[in-house]
Design a protein around this motif. Structure first.
Motif, PDB file in Angstrom:
ATOM      1  N   ILE A  40      69.727  42.752  86.203  1.00 25.52           N
ATOM      2  CA  ILE A  40      69.722  43.807  87.221  1.00 25.52           C
ATOM      3  C   ILE A  40      68.928  45.023  86.744  1.00 25.52           C
ATOM      4  N   ILE A  41      69.170  45.459  85.517  1.00 27.30           N
ATOM      5  CA  ILE A  41      68.466  46.645  85.033  1.00 27.30           C
ATOM      6  C   ILE A  41      66.986  46.358  84.817  1.00 27.30           C
ATOM      7  N   SER A  42      66.643  45.134  84.497  1.00 23.27           N
ATOM      8  CA  SER A  42      65.229  44.774  84.335  1.00 23.27           C
ATOM      9  C   SER A  42      64.523  44.628  85.673  1.00 23.27           C
ATOM     10  N   LEU A  43      65.207  44.060  86.652  1.00 19.82           N
ATOM     11  CA  LEU A  43      64.566  43.765  87.932  1.00 19.82           C
ATOM     12  C   LEU A  43      64.614  44.908  88.939  1.00 19.82           C
ATOM     13  N   LEU A  44      65.581  45.805  88.810  1.00 23.45           N
ATOM     14  CA  LEU A  44      65.715  46.883  89.785  1.00 23.45           C
ATOM     15  C   LEU A  44      64.447  47.720  89.930  1.00 23.45           C
TER      16      LEU A  44
END
Length: 175
Positions: A40-44
């Motif tokens: 999530i933190i990489s793709l957001l």
């Protein structure tokens, strides 16, 4: 579900120890949480087309991931403890539902804590969501993990205490 299907009782008849089972159970949740946090933190930022950033450096992003993972571990510990001491899924779900909303409100997830009366802010100082949001704010303002040590220690301590209680205190399911 494990209680209803008597998995705990069957495990006690195998060479697997109670502690081993509980540790593997806990680690499965932590691994899933870690994968979710990283994804999530990489793709957001990619999904938001660059309109969202976790700082100017990859180090800040890693720190945000670490703070979020520590909070996720505390949440897992809370859920594990509630499930260990609940008779069934309905009781556990009702208890979590009853507690989560006020904790989120008091922690500042639904509105700024500054809008709450001082006495509610004082109560909110004792909930994990407050600790997480304060730690995340320190990291996002690039003050580093050192500035968030108190909140991270509280989250880690809560997780450690609840996991220890869940492991050591036996319930009527003998696990």
């Amino acid at each position: 579900e494990d209680k209803m299907s008597r998995v705990y009782s069957r495990i006690l008849t195998t060479p697997t120890t109670r502690a081993s089972y509980l540790l593997q159970h806990l680690l499965s949740y932590v691994i899933v949480a870690a994968v979710q946090v990283v994804l999530i933190i990489s793709l957001l930022p990619v999904i938001m087309d660059g309109q969202l950033s976790f700082g100017d450096s990859f180090g800040v992003t890693l720190q945000v991931m670490l703070v979020t993972l520590i909070f996720a571990t505390a949440c897992i510990a809370i859920g594990l403890t509630v499930s260990r001491f609940s008779k069934n899924n309905v009781v556990a779900g009702a208890f979590i539902g009853l507690v989560n909303l006020p904790v989120l409100m008091l922690g500042g997830c639904m509105w700024p804590r500054d809008l709450m009366p001082q006495w509610l802010q004082k109560i909110g100082d004792f909930v994990p969501t407050t600790w997480f949001l304060k730690a995340a704010e320190e990291v996002l303002y690039e003050n580093g993990l050192g500035a968030a040590w108190k909140e991270l220690a509280l989250l880690g301590g809560l997780a450690a205490i609840l996991i220890t209680v869940s492991f050591l205190v036996e319930t009527d399911d003998k696990c």
